[in-house]
Write a protein that holds these residues in place. Structure first.
Motif, short mmCIF file in Angstrom:
data_model
loop_
_atom_site.label_atom_id
_atom_site.label_comp_id
_atom_site.label_asym_id
_atom_site.label_seq_id
_atom_site.Cartn_x
_atom_site.Cartn_y
_atom_site.Cartn_z
N SER A 131 0.84 -1.20 0.00
CA SER A 131 0.00 0.00 0.00
C SER A 131 0.87 1.25 0.00
O SER A 131 0.57 2.24 -0.66
CB SER A 131 -0.93 0.00 1.22
OG SER A 131 -1.81 -1.09 1.17
N THR A 178 1.68 7.10 -6.57
CA THR A 178 0.63 8.08 -6.84
C THR A 178 1.15 9.50 -6.60
O THR A 178 0.93 10.40 -7.42
CB THR A 178 -0.58 7.82 -5.93
OG1 THR A 178 -1.09 6.51 -6.19
CG2 THR A 178 -1.68 8.84 -6.20
N PHE A 193 -5.47 7.84 -8.65
CA PHE A 193 -5.16 6.56 -8.03
C PHE A 193 -4.45 5.64 -9.02
O PHE A 193 -4.85 5.52 -10.18
CB PHE A 193 -6.44 5.91 -7.53
CG PHE A 193 -6.23 4.61 -6.81
CD1 PHE A 193 -5.70 4.59 -5.53
CD2 PHE A 193 -6.57 3.40 -7.41
CE1 PHE A 193 -5.50 3.39 -4.86
CE2 PHE A 193 -6.38 2.20 -6.75
CZ PHE A 193 -5.85 2.21 -5.48
N GLN A 226 -10.50 1.02 -0.32
CA GLN A 226 -10.23 2.28 0.36
C GLN A 226 -10.35 3.47 -0.59
O GLN A 226 -10.85 4.53 -0.21
CB GLN A 226 -8.84 2.26 0.99
CG GLN A 226 -8.72 1.29 2.17
CD GLN A 226 -7.31 1.22 2.72
OE1 GLN A 226 -6.43 1.97 2.29
NE2 GLN A 226 -7.09 0.32 3.66
N TYR A 227 -9.89 3.27 -1.83
CA TYR A 227 -10.00 4.34 -2.82
C TYR A 227 -11.48 4.65 -3.09
O TYR A 227 -11.88 5.82 -3.19
CB TYR A 227 -9.32 3.91 -4.11
CG TYR A 227 -9.52 4.86 -5.26
CD1 TYR A 227 -8.99 6.14 -5.22
CD2 TYR A 227 -10.22 4.47 -6.40
CE1 TYR A 227 -9.16 7.02 -6.28
CE2 TYR A 227 -10.41 5.33 -7.45
CZ TYR A 227 -9.87 6.60 -7.40
OH TYR A 227 -10.05 7.48 -8.44
N CYS A 230 -13.42 8.22 -2.55
CA CYS A 230 -14.23 8.88 -3.58
C CYS A 230 -15.63 9.18 -3.06
O CYS A 230 -16.17 10.27 -3.29
CB CYS A 230 -14.31 7.99 -4.83
SG CYS A 230 -12.77 7.85 -5.76
#
Length: 259
Positions: free
Chosen positions: A8, A15, A178, A190-191, A195
């Motif tokens: 992660s 990113t 992302f 999680q993304y 959002c």
């Protein structure tokens, strides 16, 4: 668990690194080249004066401290930008500004702002803003937690004699996205949560948060409806792409890739 956190962290690092490359220096290397003029010399000179005037007047829509900052840059050149799918039919220009020296570029985007497509269906006969560019800027400032510091608006007369509204912003200001490559399922989840949280915050700031909360309710009906719509939308994208490939194979259209 430690391995998941490590992966992660790597995704986050990629990113951030990618976001940092999306700045004015990358734009400078990518966009600065000699191109053919689209207008005769006389018309080009007149249009440049009009665009310069728009940028000068637009400064009055900025905060005083930001007005001082942008006044440190001078006009160098401009070029017309081919807009994306969501902006088809609108006029857009890229303006190269120069600061203290050639290593201090600033790219501004001057984009036409038309009447909202929702106005006709929302029972709104007229916008409370006198300029559609101001409407766009006000909406962005309201909904975004951190926006472009050079957001502004103005009107200008085009070479066809018609006056149109525009909003001005930076072309590149470290916008990130992302990184799907190498992302693990929990990272994608999680993304999605981020959002959803970002969208919810924007809607709460711009709309009636009490009415929105009451409409959503306490059960999972709305969540399931959105999930169903998302799946259907993805399926439709795959069908559209398959149709595109079929049309290319049959010679009905020409497809150019790698742009």
């Amino acid at each position: 668990m430690a391995q998941l956190r490590k992966r992660s962290r790597k995704t986050l690092d990629r990113t951030l690194a990618k976001a940092r490359t999306r700045d004015r220096y990358r734009s400078f290397n990518k966009l600065t080249a000699i191109v053919d003029d689209l207008l005769p010399d006389a018309a080009l000179e007149q249009f440049e004066l009009q665009l310069r005037g728009l940028l000068a007047r637009c400064q009055h829509t900025l905060q005083p401290d930001l007005r001082v900052l942008v006044q440190a840059f001078e006009f160098v050149d401009m070029a017309r930008k081919v807009v994306g799918i969501g902006s088809v039919g609108t006029r857009c220009w890229i303006v190269l500004m120069r600061g203290s020296d050639d290593d201090d570029p600033l790219f501004l985007q001057v984009k036409e702002a038309q009447r909202s497509v929702l106005a006709e269906y929302g029972g709104i006969s007229a916008s409370r803003f006198g300029n559609e560019g101001e409407r766009v800027v006000a909406g962005q400032r309201l909904m975004q937690a951190a926006g472009d510091i050079f957001l502004g608006w103005e009107s200008a007369e085009g070479i066809d004699g018609k006056t149109r509204d525009f909003h001005v912003c930076q072309l590149a200001d470290w916008k990130g996205s992302f990184e799907l490559d190498g992302a693990i399922p929990s990272g994608v989840a999680q993304y999605g949560q981020m959002c959803g949280w970002t969208l919810a915050r924007a809607q709460a700031r711009s709309g009636d948060r009490v009415a929105i909360a009451a409409y959503l309710g306490q059960d999972t009906t709305f969540a399931h409806a959105i999930a169903g719509f998302s799946a259907a939308y993805a399926d439709q994208n795959e069908r559209d792409y398959a149709e595109l490939k079929n049309a290319e194979r049959d010679g009905r259209i020409t497809v150019q890739s790698g742009l």
